[in-house]
Design a protein around this motif. Structure first.
Motif, PDB file in Angstrom:
ATOM      1  N   GLU A  68       0.809  -1.217   0.031  1.00 19.69           N
ATOM      2  CA  GLU A  68       0.056   0.058  -0.125  1.00 19.69           C
ATOM      3  C   GLU A  68       0.992   1.331  -0.024  1.00 19.69           C
ATOM      4  OE1 GLU A  68      -2.614  -0.518   3.352  1.00 19.69           O
ATOM      5  OE2 GLU A  68      -4.065  -2.008   2.199  1.00 19.69           O
ATOM      6  N   GLU A  69       2.023   1.254   0.795  1.00 14.61           N
ATOM      7  CA  GLU A  69       2.673   2.333   1.016  1.00 14.61           C
ATOM      8  C   GLU A  69       3.639   2.580  -0.441  1.00 14.61           C
ATOM      9  OE1 GLU A  69       2.939   4.871   3.259  1.00 14.61           O
ATOM     10  OE2 GLU A  69       1.252   3.705   4.189  1.00 14.61           O
ATOM     11  N   TYR A  70       4.132   1.613  -1.052  1.00 15.97           N
ATOM     12  CA  TYR A  70       4.631   1.372  -2.403  1.00 15.97           C
ATOM     13  C   TYR A  70       3.954   1.782  -3.636  1.00 15.97           C
ATOM     14  CZ  TYR A  70       7.060  -0.490  -6.395  1.00 15.97           C
ATOM     15  OH  TYR A  70       7.834  -0.702  -7.859  1.00 15.97           O
ATOM     16  N   LYS A  71       2.616   1.644  -3.421  1.00 14.63           N
ATOM     17  CA  LYS A  71       1.407   2.127  -4.525  1.00 14.63           C
ATOM     18  C   LYS A  71       1.354   3.681  -4.205  1.00 14.63           C
ATOM     19  CE  LYS A  71      -3.338   1.080  -5.590  1.00 14.63           C
ATOM     20  NZ  LYS A  71      -4.355   0.327  -5.469  1.00 14.63           N
ATOM     21  N   THR A  72       1.494   4.272  -2.968  1.00 16.05           N
ATOM     22  CA  THR A  72       1.180   5.672  -2.907  1.00 16.05           C
ATOM     23  C   THR A  72       2.320   6.522  -3.494  1.00 16.05           C
ATOM     24  OG1 THR A  72       1.999   5.879  -0.707  1.00 16.05           O
ATOM     25  CG2 THR A  72      -0.371   5.297  -0.955  1.00 16.05           C
ATOM     26  N   ARG A  73       3.751   6.004  -3.571  1.00 12.89           N
ATOM     27  CA  ARG A  73       4.598   6.670  -4.017  1.00 12.89           C
ATOM     28  C   ARG A  73       5.102   6.464  -5.510  1.00 12.89           C
ATOM     29  NH1 ARG A  73       4.421   5.732   1.081  1.00 12.89           N
ATOM     30  NH2 ARG A  73       5.260   7.129   2.648  1.00 12.89           N
ATOM     31  N   VAL A  80       6.833   7.749  -7.484  1.00 13.54           N
ATOM     32  CA  VAL A  80       8.283   8.027  -7.872  1.00 13.54           C
ATOM     33  C   VAL A  80       9.049   6.582  -7.866  1.00 13.54           C
ATOM     34  CG1 VAL A  80       9.250   8.296  -5.630  1.00 13.54           C
ATOM     35  CG2 VAL A  80      10.166   9.620  -7.457  1.00 13.54           C
ATOM     36  N   LEU A  81       8.413   5.740  -7.379  1.00 12.83           N
ATOM     37  CA  LEU A  81       9.262   4.201  -7.065  1.00 12.83           C
ATOM     38  C   LEU A  81       8.818   3.470  -8.356  1.00 12.83           C
ATOM     39  CD1 LEU A  81       8.764   3.805  -3.291  1.00 12.83           C
ATOM     40  CD2 LEU A  81      10.878   4.420  -4.603  1.00 12.83           C
ATOM     41  N   TRP A  82       7.694   3.862  -9.045  1.00 13.94           N
ATOM     42  CA  TRP A  82       7.232   2.545  -9.906  1.00 13.94           C
ATOM     43  C   TRP A  82       6.608   3.245 -11.306  1.00 13.94           C
ATOM     44  CZ3 TRP A  82       2.110   3.195 -11.072  1.00 13.94           C
ATOM     45  CH2 TRP A  82       1.262   3.885  -9.973  1.00 13.94           C
ATOM     46  N   ASN A  83       6.506   4.683 -11.381  1.00 12.60           N
ATOM     47  CA  ASN A  83       5.825   4.938 -12.366  1.00 12.60           C
ATOM     48  C   ASN A  83       6.824   5.494 -13.374  1.00 12.60           C
ATOM     49  OD1 ASN A  83       4.027   6.286 -14.538  1.00 12.60           O
ATOM     50  ND2 ASN A  83       2.855   7.188 -13.118  1.00 12.60           N
ATOM     51  N   PRO A  84       7.120   4.956 -14.752  1.00 12.58           N
ATOM     52  CA  PRO A  84       8.097   5.906 -15.344  1.00 12.58           C
ATOM     53  C   PRO A  84       7.767   7.239 -15.805  1.00 12.58           C
ATOM     54  CG  PRO A  84       7.395   3.741 -16.434  1.00 12.58           C
ATOM     55  CD  PRO A  84       6.733   3.740 -15.208  1.00 12.58           C
ATOM     56  N   PRO A 122       4.148  -4.267 -13.548  1.00 10.42           N
ATOM     57  CA  PRO A 122       5.122  -3.309 -13.048  1.00 10.42           C
ATOM     58  C   PRO A 122       6.133  -2.949 -14.059  1.00 10.42           C
ATOM     59  CG  PRO A 122       5.075  -5.189 -11.716  1.00 10.42           C
ATOM     60  CD  PRO A 122       4.198  -5.629 -12.700  1.00 10.42           C
ATOM     61  N   PRO A 123       6.540  -1.856 -14.032  1.00 11.67           N
ATOM     62  CA  PRO A 123       7.464  -1.298 -15.360  1.00 11.67           C
ATOM     63  C   PRO A 123       8.727  -2.104 -15.194  1.00 11.67           C
ATOM     64  CG  PRO A 123       7.488   0.241 -13.620  1.00 11.67           C
ATOM     65  CD  PRO A 123       6.371  -0.744 -13.022  1.00 11.67           C
ATOM     66  N   ALA A 124       9.336  -2.399 -16.217  1.00 15.56           N
ATOM     67  CA  ALA A 124      10.816  -2.994 -16.148  1.00 15.56           C
ATOM     68  C   ALA A 124      11.890  -1.914 -15.708  1.00 15.56           C
ATOM     69  CB  ALA A 124      11.057  -3.696 -17.714  1.00 15.56           C
ATOM     70  N   GLU A 164      -1.080  -0.028 -13.959  1.00 11.05           N
ATOM     71  CA  GLU A 164       0.125  -0.211 -12.893  1.00 11.05           C
ATOM     72  C   GLU A 164      -0.338  -0.090 -11.630  1.00 11.05           C
ATOM     73  OE1 GLU A 164       2.316   2.878 -14.032  1.00 11.05           O
ATOM     74  OE2 GLU A 164       3.528   2.010 -15.588  1.00 11.05           O
ATOM     75  N   ASN A 165      -1.372   0.293 -11.350  1.00  6.38           N
ATOM     76  CA  ASN A 165      -1.815   0.332  -9.823  1.00  6.38           C
ATOM     77  C   ASN A 165      -2.647  -0.934  -9.369  1.00  6.38           C
ATOM     78  OD1 ASN A 165      -1.460   3.114  -8.953  1.00  6.38           O
ATOM     79  ND2 ASN A 165      -3.205   4.095 -10.112  1.00  6.38           N
ATOM     80  N   ASN A 166      -3.276  -1.536 -10.570  1.00  5.85           N
ATOM     81  CA  ASN A 166      -3.725  -2.627 -10.433  1.00  5.85           C
ATOM     82  C   ASN A 166      -2.996  -3.748  -9.873  1.00  5.85           C
ATOM     83  OD1 ASN A 166      -6.280  -1.629 -10.591  1.00  5.85           O
ATOM     84  ND2 ASN A 166      -6.687  -1.776 -12.796  1.00  5.85           N
TER      85      ASN A 166
END
Length: 140
Positions: free
Chosen positions: A18-23, A25-29, A106-108, A125-127
């Motif tokens: 849940e915390e990763y999802k809210t940030r 910057v960590l996963w969205n290119p 998730p992005p490569a 990506e959220n899903n």
């Protein structure tokens, strides 16, 4: 069964997701700060503080969860259409219906030039994070 010291509980894993999802910057290119390493480090530090673990342990656990998700998704995809019987086909169809409602890949990691094409939508990506939570809950 005794729980090892430092082991992740299901609740901690869900909170991490849940915390990763809210940030983003960590996963969205597509996030303007996706390639800013200091901001990523700050985000992992925040998550680590919330979970009372190191940022490195949180990052490693999230990497592990995403790998597990991709592996399970691959198994499901591979099992479709292999003639494994009516029951497995029905289970696969039900899982496929749920997966299409919450599909996320998730992005490569970025390529050698530090630029990655964003092929997935933000919604997709959220899903995946929702799917990971579902997998964790069913295995618990």
């Amino acid at each position: 069964m005794a729980v090892k010291e430092g082991a992740w509980s299901d609740d901690q894993s869900v909170l991490l997701i849940e915390e990763y999802k809210t940030r983003e910057v960590l996963w969205n290119p597509q996030n303007e700060n996706f390639y800013t390493q200091n901001l990523k480090k700050d985000a992992w530090d925040e998550i680590g503080n919330l979970l009372k673990k190191t940022a490195e342990k949180c990052n490693n656990k999230m990497t592990s969860l995403l790998s597990s998700y991709r592996r399970e998704k691959g198994k499901e995809k591979k099992s479709k259409g292999t003639g494994k019987g009516v029951h497995s086909t029905l289970v696969s169809k039900n899982n496929a219906t749920e997966a299409t409602q919450h599909e996320f890949t998730p992005p490569a990691p970025p390529n050698e030039h530090g630029v990655q094409e964003a092929k997935r939508s933000r919604r997709d990506e959220n899903n995946v994070l929702t799917d990971v939570v579902g997998i964790l809950k069913t295995t618990a």
